[in-house]
Motif scaffolding. Structure first.
Motif, PDB file in Angstrom:
ATOM      1  N   SER A  15      -5.492   2.286  -0.593  1.00  0.00           N
ATOM      2  CA  SER A  15      -4.721   2.586   0.610  1.00  0.00           C
ATOM      3  C   SER A  15      -5.625   2.598   1.838  1.00  0.00           C
ATOM      4  O   SER A  15      -5.235   2.126   2.914  1.00  0.00           O
ATOM      5  N   ALA A  56       0.820  -1.214   0.000  1.00  0.00           N
ATOM      6  CA  ALA A  56       0.000   0.000   0.000  1.00  0.00           C
ATOM      7  C   ALA A  56       0.849   1.257   0.000  1.00  0.00           C
ATOM      8  O   ALA A  56       0.590   2.208  -0.748  1.00  0.00           O
ATOM      9  N   LYS A  57       1.865   1.290   0.843  1.00  0.00           N
ATOM     10  CA  LYS A  57       2.681   2.497   0.942  1.00  0.00           C
ATOM     11  C   LYS A  57       3.585   2.679  -0.274  1.00  0.00           C
ATOM     12  O   LYS A  57       3.922   3.806  -0.640  1.00  0.00           O
ATOM     13  N   VAL A  83      -6.711   7.833   6.123  1.00  0.00           N
ATOM     14  CA  VAL A  83      -5.445   7.558   5.433  1.00  0.00           C
ATOM     15  C   VAL A  83      -4.533   8.777   5.497  1.00  0.00           C
ATOM     16  O   VAL A  83      -3.310   8.653   5.593  1.00  0.00           O
ATOM     17  N   SER A  90       1.342   4.279  -2.705  1.00  0.00           N
ATOM     18  CA  SER A  90       1.134   5.678  -2.319  1.00  0.00           C
ATOM     19  C   SER A  90       2.336   6.536  -2.700  1.00  0.00           C
ATOM     20  O   SER A  90       2.183   7.670  -3.157  1.00  0.00           O
TER      21      SER A  90
END
Length: 425
Positions: A354, A97-98, A205, A101
């Motif tokens: 995310s 996820a990061k 988030v 991002s």
């Protein structure tokens, strides 16, 4: 063993800088505008709901980081307090996820910087790759230098936000002032609880940069005292800033026909007609996104380091440099994944994805926090219960297709983990 541990060099102020640097970026410059479009005058309530969820999860993270202060965050907490399935799932979700991002932030960086320099759109991806490479070198130079860069970025990006908010509020037209906090209009426009909680999930988030403090627990001085204070200060400062931005957005033409669609790309800049203010926001947003990418590289590489130590990833990921200020191989792998995603040109529904992964990740965090022995607790169990219920409550307000895709992604990771463990036995 001592030679395999990172040096504790981060103070309370440095930890707060890390948290703010990870938060003040896509959250402040993009997501609040999206939430305002979704909820109208209810955006301030959505911010407060997100802040409550963030505070509960932040305190659970602080509890865990204080009793188990190592790099890796919930990946390590899951292993220690729950089981290997929970630990691996947390690490799997966090890294994927990061990384997505960070790739999205690197691409968005070009959208803000290229208008400033008059560069063509075709340079967006090369610029994103250049940014990732430059920040990779900075991270490998040690966290102390990264903190110094973070401080400069935070000062400039927050200053730009304050200028935007104060100018917008003080120069708003009378009709715009009358619509601020007009909850009746929001209700008549069909804005209900689903939109409110969906916006709160997206805004949550925008808070989770404080998790970077916990993932770097091994490098923080006096972690039992420093980490809880740093997380609390980060959430308080962020909430105050988000409320101010949300209030300012209610004084803009965000809801006029045709403007909302443009705002989804450049958010605050799309709402600004004044040349000098537009320039200030472009500079502030560009630097803020750099801060986000820098902190994501730091945080993700530390989880990759932890996964290397447990052989969930190659053990070479756990090799430190001679000064024990960085783990170069984990940083290289982290940036390689981010760069590969950036080469795609975009990450579809990255923010919603995310939200799903982060809410699941912090659900595991709260479960782990509930397993901390009573004699080691300084955060009441009710806080972790509230955090757990909030996470798994908000997750059902995320887009259904993203929810299904996230579940499939978790299943793929667990199958891989099972295969690895079977081979090792």
């Amino acid at each position: 063993m001592a030679d395999s541990q990172l040096v504790r060099s981060t103070t309370l102020w440095g930890a707060v800088v890390l948290g703010l640097g990870a938060i003040i970026g896509t959250g402040a410059y993009v997501s609040i505008a999206l939430a305002t479009e979704m909820t109208g005058s209810w955006v301030l309530l959505a911010i407060l709901i997100a802040a409550f969820v963030a505070a509960c999860n932040g305190l659970s993270s602080a509890q865990l980081a204080a009793v188990h202060p190592v790099s890796g965050g919930t990946y390590e907490y899951g292993y220690k307090f729950l089981n290997h399935w929970a630990g691996f799932t947390a690490g799997w979700l966090f890294v994927a996820a990061k990384s997505a991002s960070a790739a999205t932030a690197a691409l968005a960086f070009g959208l803000y910087l290229m208008p400033l320099l008059g560069l063509p759109q075709v340079l967006q991806i090369p610029l994103a790759l250049l940014v990732l490479l430059t920040l990779m070198l900075l991270v490998n130079s040690g966290v102390r230098r990264s903190n110094q860069a973070n401080l400069v970025i935070i000062i400039i990006s927050i200053s730009a936000l304050l200028i935007f908010a104060l100018f917008t509020i003080t120069t708003a037209e009378p009709v715009q002032r009358e619509q601020v906090l007009n909850f009746d209009t929001a209700v008549s426009d069909g804005i209900g609880w689903r939109a409110l909680l969906g916006a709160a999930a997206l805004l949550f988030v925008a808070y989770t940069g404080y998790g970077r403090i916990a993932t770097m627990g091994e490098e923080v001085m006096q972690p039992r005292r420093t980490i809880p204070k740093a997380i609390a200060l980060t959430v308080i400062v962020t909430t105050a800033l988000y409320l101010l931005i949300g209030y300012a957005l209610l004084h803009t033409d965000l809801f006029t026909e045709g403007l909302a669609a443009e705002a989804t790309e450049v958010a605050l800049v799309a709402l600004t007609e004044q040349g000098w203010l537009r320039f200030v926001l472009l500079v502030g947003a560009s630097l803020a996104l750099l801060g986000v990418i820098l902190n994501l590289i730091l945080g993700v590489s530390r989880v990759v380091l932890a996964m290397g130590r447990r052989a969930d990833l190659p053990r070479s990921m756990a090799t430190l440099n001679s000064d024990r200020t960085s783990a170069p191989n984990s940083v290289y792998l982290t940036v390689a994944v981010m760069a590969a995603l950036a080469l795609l040109g975009d990450v579809e529904l990255a923010w919603s994805f995310s939200a799903f992964t982060v809410l699941t990740y912090y659900g595991i965090t709260n479960l782990a926090a509930l397993k901390v022995p009573a004699e080691q607790r300084f955060v009441p169990r009710i806080v972790s219960v509230a955090g757990l219920m909030s996470c798994f409550g908000l997750i059902f307000f995320i887009d259904m297709y993203v929810f299904i895709a996230g579940c499939v992604f978790i299943l793929i990771g667990l199958l891989w983990h099972s295969f690895k463990r079977t081979r090792q036995q």
